[in-house]
Write a protein that holds these residues in place. Structure first.
Motif, PDB file in Angstrom:
ATOM      1  N   MET A  79       0.828  -1.205   0.000  1.00  0.00           N
ATOM      2  CA  MET A  79       0.000   0.000   0.000  1.00  0.00           C
ATOM      3  C   MET A  79       0.866   1.260   0.000  1.00  0.00           C
ATOM      4  SD  MET A  79      -2.933  -1.005  -0.425  1.00  0.00           S
ATOM      5  CE  MET A  79      -3.299  -2.727  -0.685  1.00  0.00           C
ATOM      6  N   ASP A  80       1.975   1.225   0.720  1.00  0.00           N
ATOM      7  CA  ASP A  80       2.901   2.358   0.726  1.00  0.00           C
ATOM      8  C   ASP A  80       3.535   2.538  -0.660  1.00  0.00           C
ATOM      9  OD1 ASP A  80       4.417   4.469   2.038  1.00  0.00           O
ATOM     10  OD2 ASP A  80       6.142   3.122   1.832  1.00  0.00           O
ATOM     11  N   ALA A  81       3.933   1.431  -1.283  1.00  0.00           N
ATOM     12  CA  ALA A  81       4.550   1.497  -2.613  1.00  0.00           C
ATOM     13  C   ALA A  81       3.549   1.970  -3.663  1.00  0.00           C
ATOM     14  CB  ALA A  81       5.113   0.129  -2.993  1.00  0.00           C
ATOM     15  N   LEU A  82       2.283   1.620  -3.506  1.00  0.00           N
ATOM     16  CA  LEU A  82       1.264   2.045  -4.467  1.00  0.00           C
ATOM     17  C   LEU A  82       1.075   3.567  -4.458  1.00  0.00           C
ATOM     18  CD1 LEU A  82      -1.409  -0.767  -4.079  1.00  0.00           C
ATOM     19  CD2 LEU A  82       0.026  -0.312  -6.081  1.00  0.00           C
ATOM     20  N   LEU A  83       1.408   4.209  -3.377  1.00  0.00           N
ATOM     21  CA  LEU A  83       1.304   5.668  -3.308  1.00  0.00           C
ATOM     22  C   LEU A  83       2.264   6.348  -4.284  1.00  0.00           C
ATOM     23  CD1 LEU A  83       1.025   6.181   0.556  1.00  0.00           C
ATOM     24  CD2 LEU A  83      -0.818   6.310  -1.154  1.00  0.00           C
ATOM     25  N   ARG A  84       3.312   5.636  -4.669  1.00  0.00           N
ATOM     26  CA  ARG A  84       4.307   6.192  -5.583  1.00  0.00           C
ATOM     27  C   ARG A  84       4.054   5.819  -7.045  1.00  0.00           C
ATOM     28  NH1 ARG A  84       6.873   4.740  -0.980  1.00  0.00           N
ATOM     29  NH2 ARG A  84       7.618   2.748  -1.730  1.00  0.00           N
ATOM     30  N   VAL A  85       2.995   5.052  -7.318  1.00  0.00           N
ATOM     31  CA  VAL A  85       2.657   4.685  -8.696  1.00  0.00           C
ATOM     32  C   VAL A  85       1.952   5.876  -9.340  1.00  0.00           C
ATOM     33  CG1 VAL A  85       1.292   3.132 -10.143  1.00  0.00           C
ATOM     34  CG2 VAL A  85       2.515   2.227  -8.167  1.00  0.00           C
ATOM     35  N   GLU A  86       2.484   6.352 -10.449  1.00  0.00           N
ATOM     36  CA  GLU A  86       1.979   7.582 -11.063  1.00  0.00           C
ATOM     37  C   GLU A  86       0.711   7.372 -11.885  1.00  0.00           C
ATOM     38  OE1 GLU A  86       5.091   9.581 -13.141  1.00  0.00           O
ATOM     39  OE2 GLU A  86       6.433   9.517 -11.418  1.00  0.00           O
ATOM     40  N   SER A  87       0.565   6.238 -12.516  1.00  0.00           N
ATOM     41  CA  SER A  87      -0.580   5.991 -13.390  1.00  0.00           C
ATOM     42  C   SER A  87      -1.733   5.359 -12.609  1.00  0.00           C
ATOM     43  CB  SER A  87      -0.153   5.054 -14.529  1.00  0.00           C
ATOM     44  OG  SER A  87      -1.280   4.512 -15.176  1.00  0.00           O
ATOM     45  N   LEU A  88      -2.906   5.939 -12.780  1.00  0.00           N
ATOM     46  CA  LEU A  88      -4.090   5.405 -12.110  1.00  0.00           C
ATOM     47  C   LEU A  88      -4.402   3.995 -12.613  1.00  0.00           C
ATOM     48  CD1 LEU A  88      -6.406   5.824 -10.142  1.00  0.00           C
ATOM     49  CD2 LEU A  88      -7.682   6.918 -11.985  1.00  0.00           C
ATOM     50  N   ASP A  89      -4.256   3.771 -13.922  1.00  0.00           N
ATOM     51  CA  ASP A  89      -4.509   2.429 -14.479  1.00  0.00           C
ATOM     52  C   ASP A  89      -3.544   1.405 -13.893  1.00  0.00           C
ATOM     53  OD1 ASP A  89      -6.637   3.197 -16.070  1.00  0.00           O
ATOM     54  OD2 ASP A  89      -5.386   3.549 -17.843  1.00  0.00           O
ATOM     55  N   GLU A  90      -2.272   1.777 -13.780  1.00  0.00           N
ATOM     56  CA  GLU A  90      -1.285   0.855 -13.220  1.00  0.00           C
ATOM     57  C   GLU A  90      -1.559   0.603 -11.744  1.00  0.00           C
ATOM     58  OE1 GLU A  90       2.629   2.304 -14.192  1.00  0.00           O
ATOM     59  OE2 GLU A  90       2.344   1.885 -16.328  1.00  0.00           O
ATOM     60  N   ASP A  91      -1.946   1.642 -11.022  1.00  0.00           N
ATOM     61  CA  ASP A  91      -2.306   1.485  -9.616  1.00  0.00           C
ATOM     62  C   ASP A  91      -3.455   0.496  -9.472  1.00  0.00           C
ATOM     63  OD1 ASP A  91      -4.309   2.396  -7.329  1.00  0.00           O
ATOM     64  OD2 ASP A  91      -2.294   2.976  -6.678  1.00  0.00           O
ATOM     65  N   ARG A  92      -4.463   0.650 -10.306  1.00  0.00           N
ATOM     66  CA  ARG A  92      -5.631  -0.228 -10.256  1.00  0.00           C
ATOM     67  C   ARG A  92      -5.244  -1.684 -10.519  1.00  0.00           C
ATOM     68  NH1 ARG A  92      -8.791   2.020 -14.130  1.00  0.00           N
ATOM     69  NH2 ARG A  92      -9.268   3.697 -12.685  1.00  0.00           N
ATOM     70  N   VAL A  93      -4.422  -1.900 -11.533  1.00  0.00           N
ATOM     71  CA  VAL A  93      -3.972  -3.260 -11.869  1.00  0.00           C
ATOM     72  C   VAL A  93      -3.225  -3.873 -10.690  1.00  0.00           C
ATOM     73  CG1 VAL A  93      -2.323  -4.566 -13.288  1.00  0.00           C
ATOM     74  CG2 VAL A  93      -3.896  -2.955 -14.367  1.00  0.00           C
ATOM     75  N   LEU A  94      -2.249  -3.162 -10.177  1.00  0.00           N
ATOM     76  CA  LEU A  94      -1.404  -3.675  -9.102  1.00  0.00           C
ATOM     77  C   LEU A  94      -2.211  -3.906  -7.815  1.00  0.00           C
ATOM     78  CD1 LEU A  94       1.636  -1.354  -9.801  1.00  0.00           C
ATOM     79  CD2 LEU A  94       1.513  -3.807 -10.289  1.00  0.00           C
ATOM     80  N   ARG A  95      -3.094  -2.971  -7.502  1.00  0.00           N
ATOM     81  CA  ARG A  95      -3.921  -3.079  -6.303  1.00  0.00           C
ATOM     82  C   ARG A  95      -4.825  -4.305  -6.377  1.00  0.00           C
ATOM     83  NH1 ARG A  95      -4.683   0.813  -2.612  1.00  0.00           N
ATOM     84  NH2 ARG A  95      -3.689   2.321  -3.986  1.00  0.00           N
ATOM     85  N   ARG A  96      -5.404  -4.544  -7.554  1.00  0.00           N
ATOM     86  CA  ARG A  96      -6.323  -5.691  -7.705  1.00  0.00           C
ATOM     87  C   ARG A  96      -5.576  -7.010  -7.620  1.00  0.00           C
ATOM     88  NH1 ARG A  96     -10.423  -3.468 -12.411  1.00  0.00           N
ATOM     89  NH2 ARG A  96     -11.637  -2.138 -11.026  1.00  0.00           N
TER      90      ARG A  96
END
Length: 179
Positions: A155-172
């Motif tokens: 969750m901390d690393a996801l805060l540094r992901v710039e793309s919303l699409d990439e964040d969504r993929v990784l989070r899921r």
């Protein structure tokens, strides 16, 4: 090995063959065998240390060539994370499972999200190992605590992901492993 069959495997792993040279080797009493030498560059311009990746790369190439695994962009993770082809196959399976919902983006978008964020991809694999590796004989409470710690790192690393699409993929994918 036909060049047309070798090059896509290398490209899926994120490498470009700049120069190829064939060398005939003539075993006594046999037809010549050709050894192909490739000058490879990383498409991203990174400086990969092939000495550290050599075994994982060779194992992955042989697995792809022999049909034990698929040739696609998930194999880039072998070089990005210095993981085995089996771990790349695990990530592929997780992404394909998520894709069946119809809510997740295409395979290409998922491949790019993982490749562009190798630290998060590594943490997702760490979470999988923590939760499911049979050789870890820690008590359940300890495994849950370790899992929670890895989830917090993700969750901390996801805060540094710039793309919303990439964040969504990784989070899921992370949520799938945690489920």
């Amino acid at each position: 090995a036909p060049l047309a069959e070798v090059l896509p495997i290398l490209e899926h792993m994120g490498l470009k063959a700049m120069v190829e040279t064939g060398h005939p080797v003539r075993p006594a009493g046999r037809e010549p065998v050709w050894v192909h030498e490739f000058e490879l560059v990383d498409e991203r311009g990174e400086h990969l240390l092939f000495d550290e990746l050599k075994d994982a790369f060779e194992d992955a190439f042989v697995a792809i060539w022999s049909g034990r695994t698929e040739s696609d962009g998930f194999n880039r993770l072998v070089l990005e994370l210095s993981i085995s082809w089996r771990e790349a196959a695990l990530v592929r399976a997780l992404c394909r499972y998520r894709q069946q919902t119809g809510l997740d983006p295409s395979q290409r978008v998922q491949e790019e999200a993982l490749s562009n964020n190798p630290g998060v991809a590594r943490l997702i694999l760490d979470l999988f190992r923590t939760r499911f590796h049979p050789a870890l004989h820690a008590p359940l409470a300890e495994r849950v605590a370790q899992s929670d710690a890895v989830v917090a790192e993700i969750m901390d690393a996801l805060l540094r992901v710039e793309s919303l699409d990439e964040d969504r993929v990784l989070r899921r994918i992370a949520l799938l492993v945690g489920a």
